[in-house]
Structures are given as structure tokens and as C-alpha cells.
Design an enzyme around this catalytic site. Structure first.
Site, PDB file in Angstrom:
ATOM      1  N   HIS A   7       0.825  -1.211   0.000  1.00 19.38           N
ATOM      2  CA  HIS A   7       0.000   0.000   0.000  1.00 19.38           C
ATOM      3  C   HIS A   7       0.854   1.254   0.000  1.00 19.38           C
ATOM      4  O   HIS A   7       2.053   1.209   0.277  1.00 19.38           O
ATOM      5  CB  HIS A   7      -0.966   0.024   1.189  1.00 19.38           C
ATOM      6  CG  HIS A   7      -0.298   0.082   2.543  1.00 19.38           C
ATOM      7  ND1 HIS A   7      -0.006  -1.048   3.283  1.00 19.38           N
ATOM      8  CD2 HIS A   7       0.132   1.120   3.294  1.00 19.38           C
ATOM      9  CE1 HIS A   7       0.554  -0.693   4.432  1.00 19.38           C
ATOM     10  NE2 HIS A   7       0.662   0.625   4.463  1.00 19.38           N
ATOM     11  N   HIS A  80       3.930   7.375   3.292  1.00 16.94           N
ATOM     12  CA  HIS A  80       4.872   6.255   3.257  1.00 16.94           C
ATOM     13  C   HIS A  80       4.473   5.256   2.180  1.00 16.94           C
ATOM     14  O   HIS A  80       3.353   5.307   1.666  1.00 16.94           O
ATOM     15  CB  HIS A  80       4.969   5.554   4.627  1.00 16.94           C
ATOM     16  CG  HIS A  80       3.713   4.877   5.080  1.00 16.94           C
ATOM     17  ND1 HIS A  80       2.730   5.516   5.801  1.00 16.94           N
ATOM     18  CD2 HIS A  80       3.269   3.601   4.932  1.00 16.94           C
ATOM     19  CE1 HIS A  80       1.748   4.667   6.080  1.00 16.94           C
ATOM     20  NE2 HIS A  80       2.046   3.496   5.554  1.00 16.94           N
ATOM     21  N   GLU A 131       7.698   1.472   4.975  1.00 17.40           N
ATOM     22  CA  GLU A 131       7.153   0.473   5.889  1.00 17.40           C
ATOM     23  C   GLU A 131       7.420  -0.888   5.261  1.00 17.40           C
ATOM     24  O   GLU A 131       7.158  -1.096   4.072  1.00 17.40           O
ATOM     25  CB  GLU A 131       5.636   0.696   6.053  1.00 17.40           C
ATOM     26  CG  GLU A 131       4.962  -0.327   6.956  1.00 17.40           C
ATOM     27  CD  GLU A 131       3.454  -0.083   7.099  1.00 17.40           C
ATOM     28  OE1 GLU A 131       2.890   0.759   6.364  1.00 17.40           O
ATOM     29  OE2 GLU A 131       2.846  -0.741   7.964  1.00 17.40           O
TER      30      GLU A 131
HETATM   31 CO    CO Z   1       1.090   1.694   6.195  1.00 15.93          CO
END
Ligand code: CO
Length: 144
Positions: A7, A80, A131
Site C-alpha cells: 500500500h 509512506h 514500511e
Molecule cells: Co502503512
């Protein structure tokens, strides 16, 4: 090597306002309810795309980790990117061995998808907060 893009995290001052964009402008129909993650200091909602998700995050509580980001980017913005990895501990150790800065105490914690994640400081990642997330369905969760 990193795996799939899972994502893109997008910080927003209002998830409800962001829904309008994704629904009315982009025509997205598969969007999850807004959910509080108090331990992470965010509200979250996922916009499901055919190949990945947009993770909408809005500050929750007084000490949200995205409050400073929104102070600099009042309309919100890309916060992110999240890549899947087959082993979160190996990925953490590899990042550290290569000189990258793993945020927090370096211990993976359970993220919005219910699997362990780490965050790597953007100063070591070409300016992008990264991440890393245990790929869903991996057998390694809790093995360390
Ligand atoms: Co995230």
C-alpha cells in the site's frame, strides 16, 4: 529483496473528505470503514485497488505520529510506501546491517493489517518513509 507493493500511506486531515476524492473523482467503490488504531495514534481506512491499497491515515489522539506531517502538509499528502517481505526479522536485521535506521525500538509491531511491520527512516531511503510488512499468509509471524 522486497516483495509486492502492499500500500501507499496517505495522511489526511479528514478521512471522510478523502473518501469523496477516491469515490467521486477516481470512482473507487471498495473502501473500508474508518477504524481507530489508538496504539498507533491513527484512524485508518483502506481504498482497495486491483493491485494494491491506499491507506488513508488521519491523526487519532494527542500524540499522533502524523500530526507533524500534517502541520507541514495541511491538505495531507503521500506519507509512506509499504512493501511486503517474507521475514520481518530478517528484513529488520538486513536494513540495520546496511546502515538504515529502523524507527522505534527496532522491534516489529502489529500494523493495520494485523501482521508485524517496521518503519525505516526516510533519510536512508531516498527521502521516502518505508514500511516493511510481513507478507500476509507468511508462516514466520511470531517465530522469533
Ligand atoms: Co502503512
Amino acid at each position: 529483496m522486497i516483495g509486492k507493493l502492499n500500500h501507499v500511506g496517505v495522511a489526511t486531515p479528514s478521512i471522510e473528505d478523502s473518501w469523496k476524492l477516491y469515490r467521486e473523482v477516481f470512482g473507487c467503490t471498495d473502501i473500508t470503514e474508518k477504524r481507530a488504531l489508538p496504539e498507533q495514534g491513527v484512524w485508518v481506512s483502506f481504498v482497495n485497488l486491483p493491485n494494491a491499497q491506499i491507506e488513508l491515515i488521519e491523526p487519532y489522539g494527542e500524540n499522533s505520529p502524523i500530526t507533524a506531517f500534517l502541520a507541514k502538509n495541511p491538505k495531507g499528502g503521500q506519507h509512506h510506501v509499504c512493501f511486503e517481505v517474507p521475514d520481518i526479522y530478517a528484513a529488520r536485521d538486513d536494513m540495520k546491517a546496511k546502515g538504515a535506521t529502523v524507527l522505534g525500538n527496532g522491534e516489529p509491531r502489529i500494523g493495520a493489517h494485523g501482521v508485524p511491520v517496521i518503519f525505516v527512516h526516510p533519510k536512508d531511503m531516498g527521502g521516502v518513509l518505508v514500511e516493511l510488512m510481513l507478507e500476509p499468509g507468511a508462516a514466520h509471524a511470531g517465530a522469533h
